[in-house]
Design a protein around this motif. Structure first.
Motif, mmCIF file in Angstrom:
data_model
loop_
_atom_site.group_PDB
_atom_site.id
_atom_site.type_symbol
_atom_site.label_atom_id
_atom_site.label_comp_id
_atom_site.label_asym_id
_atom_site.label_seq_id
_atom_site.Cartn_x
_atom_site.Cartn_y
_atom_site.Cartn_z
ATOM 1 N N ILE A 28 44.303 33.928 42.209
ATOM 2 C CA ILE A 28 43.149 33.430 41.456
ATOM 3 C C ILE A 28 43.418 32.016 40.934
ATOM 4 O O ILE A 28 42.541 31.144 40.976
ATOM 5 C CB ILE A 28 42.803 34.393 40.308
ATOM 6 N N LYS A 29 44.632 31.763 40.494
ATOM 7 C CA LYS A 29 44.991 30.431 40.025
ATOM 8 C C LYS A 29 44.885 29.415 41.159
ATOM 9 O O LYS A 29 44.399 28.287 40.965
ATOM 10 C CB LYS A 29 46.411 30.436 39.448
ATOM 11 N N ALA A 30 45.326 29.803 42.357
ATOM 12 C CA ALA A 30 45.244 28.906 43.513
ATOM 13 C C ALA A 30 43.788 28.618 43.869
ATOM 14 O O ALA A 30 43.414 27.478 44.165
ATOM 15 C CB ALA A 30 45.963 29.521 44.709
ATOM 16 N N ALA A 31 42.949 29.663 43.833
ATOM 17 C CA ALA A 31 41.528 29.479 44.142
ATOM 18 C C ALA A 31 40.850 28.588 43.106
ATOM 19 O O ALA A 31 40.046 27.715 43.442
ATOM 20 C CB ALA A 31 40.833 30.831 44.219
ATOM 21 N N GLN A 32 41.187 28.789 41.835
ATOM 22 C CA GLN A 32 40.617 27.955 40.772
ATOM 23 C C GLN A 32 41.054 26.502 40.916
ATOM 24 O O GLN A 32 40.312 25.583 40.579
ATOM 25 C CB GLN A 32 41.043 28.484 39.400
ATOM 26 N N GLY A 33 42.264 26.316 41.419
ATOM 27 C CA GLY A 33 42.798 24.968 41.607
ATOM 28 C C GLY A 33 42.374 24.328 42.903
ATOM 29 O O GLY A 33 42.921 23.297 43.298
ATOM 30 N N LYS A 34 41.387 24.932 43.571
ATOM 31 C CA LYS A 34 40.825 24.406 44.812
ATOM 32 C C LYS A 34 41.846 24.333 45.951
ATOM 33 O O LYS A 34 41.723 23.509 46.864
ATOM 34 C CB LYS A 34 40.213 23.001 44.591
ATOM 35 N N LYS A 35 42.864 25.173 45.881
ATOM 36 C CA LYS A 35 43.791 25.266 47.001
ATOM 37 C C LYS A 35 43.101 25.990 48.154
ATOM 38 O O LYS A 35 42.260 26.860 47.954
ATOM 39 C CB LYS A 35 45.056 26.031 46.599
ATOM 40 N N LYS A 36 43.479 25.625 49.360
ATOM 41 C CA LYS A 36 42.823 26.204 50.531
ATOM 42 C C LYS A 36 43.262 27.635 50.790
ATOM 43 O O LYS A 36 42.479 28.457 51.301
ATOM 44 C CB LYS A 36 43.133 25.344 51.769
ATOM 45 N N SER A 37 44.509 27.956 50.440
ATOM 46 C CA SER A 37 45.019 29.284 50.786
ATOM 47 C C SER A 37 46.137 29.707 49.855
ATOM 48 O O SER A 37 46.720 28.893 49.134
ATOM 49 C CB SER A 37 45.547 29.288 52.232
ATOM 50 N N PHE A 38 46.419 30.995 49.891
ATOM 51 C CA PHE A 38 47.602 31.568 49.237
ATOM 52 C C PHE A 38 47.958 32.816 50.023
ATOM 53 O O PHE A 38 47.087 33.642 50.310
ATOM 54 C CB PHE A 38 47.321 31.923 47.773
ATOM 55 N N SER A 39 49.223 32.944 50.400
ATOM 56 C CA SER A 39 49.622 34.058 51.269
ATOM 57 C C SER A 39 50.467 35.079 50.523
ATOM 58 O O SER A 39 51.140 34.764 49.539
ATOM 59 C CB SER A 39 50.384 33.549 52.502
ATOM 60 N N ILE A 40 50.411 36.319 51.022
ATOM 61 C CA ILE A 40 51.136 37.431 50.418
ATOM 62 C C ILE A 40 52.094 38.012 51.454
ATOM 63 O O ILE A 40 51.678 38.482 52.520
ATOM 64 C CB ILE A 40 50.174 38.542 49.947
ATOM 65 N N SER A 41 53.378 37.962 51.148
ATOM 66 C CA SER A 41 54.402 38.566 51.992
ATOM 67 C C SER A 41 55.008 39.730 51.214
ATOM 68 O O SER A 41 55.897 39.553 50.385
ATOM 69 C CB SER A 41 55.490 37.537 52.340
ATOM 70 N N ALA A 42 54.482 40.925 51.450
ATOM 71 C CA ALA A 42 54.941 42.121 50.729
ATOM 72 C C ALA A 42 55.356 43.178 51.733
ATOM 73 O O ALA A 42 54.711 43.349 52.782
ATOM 74 C CB ALA A 42 53.830 42.652 49.831
ATOM 75 N N CYS A 43 56.421 43.880 51.430
ATOM 76 C CA CYS A 43 56.987 44.835 52.376
ATOM 77 C C CYS A 43 55.950 45.876 52.806
ATOM 78 O O CYS A 43 55.047 46.215 52.041
ATOM 79 C CB CYS A 43 58.210 45.533 51.784
ATOM 80 N N PRO A 44 56.029 46.360 54.040
ATOM 81 C CA PRO A 44 55.087 47.386 54.500
ATOM 82 C C PRO A 44 55.063 48.583 53.558
ATOM 83 O O PRO A 44 56.082 48.967 52.990
ATOM 84 C CB PRO A 44 55.664 47.775 55.874
ATOM 85 N N SER A 45 53.885 49.138 53.372
ATOM 86 C CA SER A 45 53.650 50.327 52.553
ATOM 87 C C SER A 45 53.647 50.048 51.055
ATOM 88 O O SER A 45 53.629 50.976 50.249
ATOM 89 C CB SER A 45 54.684 51.427 52.856
ATOM 90 N N SER A 46 53.654 48.773 50.652
ATOM 91 C CA SER A 46 53.742 48.453 49.223
ATOM 92 C C SER A 46 52.384 48.368 48.534
ATOM 93 O O SER A 46 52.320 48.281 47.317
ATOM 94 C CB SER A 46 54.501 47.135 49.021
ATOM 95 N N GLY A 47 51.282 48.368 49.301
ATOM 96 C CA GLY A 47 49.954 48.345 48.689
ATOM 97 C C GLY A 47 49.209 47.040 48.846
ATOM 98 O O GLY A 47 48.456 46.637 47.944
ATOM 99 N N LYS A 48 49.362 46.376 50.005
ATOM 100 C CA LYS A 48 48.669 45.102 50.216
ATOM 101 C C LYS A 48 47.156 45.285 50.308
ATOM 102 O O LYS A 48 46.391 44.423 49.872
ATOM 103 C CB LYS A 48 49.190 44.427 51.488
ATOM 104 N N THR A 49 46.715 46.402 50.889
ATOM 105 C CA THR A 49 45.282 46.618 51.042
ATOM 106 C C THR A 49 44.607 46.752 49.683
ATOM 107 O O THR A 49 43.581 46.112 49.412
ATOM 108 C CB THR A 49 45.011 47.877 51.895
ATOM 109 N N LYS A 50 45.152 47.592 48.810
ATOM 110 C CA LYS A 50 44.595 47.770 47.471
ATOM 111 C C LYS A 50 44.611 46.460 46.701
ATOM 112 O O LYS A 50 43.632 46.102 46.019
ATOM 113 C CB LYS A 50 45.389 48.845 46.718
ATOM 114 N N PHE A 51 45.700 45.725 46.784
ATOM 115 C CA PHE A 51 45.789 44.426 46.124
ATOM 116 C C PHE A 51 44.667 43.511 46.607
ATOM 117 O O PHE A 51 43.994 42.843 45.809
ATOM 118 C CB PHE A 51 47.147 43.774 46.408
#
Length: 464
Positions: A28-51
């Protein structure tokens, strides 16, 4: 073909985990700061979909975004995303085929595959108020003739914000992944996930063997526990080992015994997964289980029939094993998987993590403890992967998990295989080869001993 909109099923959502809350704040901070993207590298099965569904809803509710386009690698995953957004009150229907891209449009967006969108990217109707979510973003890596990568670049350029996701944030080819910047990436490792109780610890039981192989007509005995440290060589060794039915059945039977004991003593609904190198081998294993009276399903394609088989396995606890091939290891969700059997000759690190993680979702015993995952693999998986348990978990955690598992110890299996001349293989890998210091008939690949049986072998470095 028309797609019915599912009825939105709103329920009180469970609170986000700590890592999900931290990552959401960063996005949200990146989006507010007009950044184009922010990526999430989280281990499989950790809950990326819910996030992701929670974060997208917040961006829509409070930060001016009106639409989401989710790009995924397969149809099976596409349906899971649509259902997950549905649970957040967002209408994001699935789209299959380029014709549906023009006709289907959910109130809040669409979920489609890289392949479908690459056929007609303009039909996604992306604009500067659209959030583009690239699931398993390594599939969209940019390399020569990479249509998927070009599609992601084109869609991302038009969108307001890009959210790349992956449990394995790298490409096997080493190519760049669009909109992934290390300075704008939140990382959550498997080590952290186990420590937080978010994922289950995995224990790898490697089965040794000896193989009599004929090199250019001469028989030499090679231990399957030797390290073959290039992907090509390792794949060839594994492929030969997995042609031996006795060896294959020994791994399968060990998996069956362990799973049965886990179901009897700890988790009555626990299941297993067997990943095979070919469709033919998957059916052989399926028949072997059937002959033993072990219930299982086999899924070897992306067709509707096989998807129904996977759904049956997820929902019917009386089915012990799901048997399949490579396509089963990414994005497919079956939380009750506790035991795995590795019968494929694919040995890349990316595939390793994707496969092992199919059994690392948290599944609790009757006493409420997290059930550790157990995998049986051939011991010839190359060194960097063979020893991952020494780095991915604290020794104390690993040993504690291992002590809880009913591990079957198998005797060394002996194989007789006619491999044929190895010279073409080594010529192709000559750039990795170097004589071993104090040479005594050993050959090194990537700095490690390949095999003591190759003395008097001639390559670009001379005769040893």
């Amino acid at each position: 073909m028309t797609t019915q909109k599912p009825a939105l099923e709103l329920a009180e959502a469970p609170p986000l985990r700590q890592w999900q809350q931290e990552a959401q704040q960063r996005v949200i901070k990146a989006a507010q700061g007009k950044k184009k993207s922010f990526s999430i590298s989280a281990c499989p099965s950790s809950g990326k979909t819910k996030f992701t569904t929670s974060t997208v809803k917040k961006l829509m509710d409070f930060h001016g975004y009106t639409r989401v386009v989710v790009v995924v690698p397969s149809d099976e995953i596409r349906h899971q995303w649509s259902q997950a957004f549905n649970a957040e009150g967002l209408d994001v229907p699935t789209v299959t085929g380029s014709k549906e891209l023009w006709s289907v449009n959910g109130e809040h967006g669409i979920a489609s595959s890289y392949q479908t969108l690459s056929s007609s990217p303009d039909a996604a109707r992306v604009d500067n108020k659209t959030i583009l979510v690239t699931d398993e973003c390594h599939h969209g890596s940019v390399s020569q003739d990479s249509v998927w990568g070009e599609t992601v670049l084109a869609l991302g350029a038009k969108s307001g914000f890009v959210l790349p996701l992956s449990g394995t944030m790298w490409s096997t080819s080493g190519a760049d992944i669009p909109f992934v910047d290390s300075s704008r990436t939140y990382e959550y490792s498997y080590h952290q996930g186990v420590a937080d109780g978010v994922v289950a610890p995995a224990v790898i039981q490697r089965i040794p063997g000896k193989t009599t192989m004929k090199f250019a007509g001469e028989s030499r005995v090679v231990s399957s526990s030797l390290d073959y440290n290039t992907e090509e060589l390792n794949s060839k060794v594994l492929s030969k080992l997995l042609d031996d039915q006795e060896f294959v059945f020994s791994l399968v039977d060990a998996g069956v015994e362990s799973l049965q004991r886990i179901r009897e003593n700890d988790c009555p609904d626990a299941g297993g997964l067997i990943v095979c190198k070919t469709i033919a081998l998957a059916h052989v294993v399926h028949k072997h289980l059937k002959d033993r009276g072990i219930s299982s399903i086999v899924s070897t394609s992306v067709c509707d029939v096989d998807s129904k088989e996977l759904k049956k396995y997820r929902e019917d606890d009386s089915i012990l094993f799901a048997v399949g091939v490579k396509k089963m290891v990414e994005g497919w969700d079956a939380p009750r998987c506790s035991v795995g059997v590795w019968l494929t000759n694919i040995s890349t690190e990316l595939f390793w993590w994707q496969t092992i993680s199919r059994c690392t979702r948290v599944h609790r015993t009757t006493e409420g403890e997290i059930q550790p995952a157990l995998w049986y693999t051939p011991k010839s998986l190359f060194t960097d992967l063979n020893h991952t348990e020494e780095t991915w978990l604290d020794p104390e955690v690993y040993n504690e998990a291992r002590a809880k598992l009913p591990i079957v110890s198998l005797p060394e299996v002996v194989h007789d295989i006619d491999w044929g001349p190895l010279e073409p293989v080594f010529k192709a890998n000559a750039k990795y080869a170097a004589p071993a210091p104090n040479f005594s008939g050993e050959f090194k690949v990537l700095g490690r001993i390949f095999s003591p049986c190759l003395k008097d072998y001639t390559n670009d470095f001379g005769t040893y």
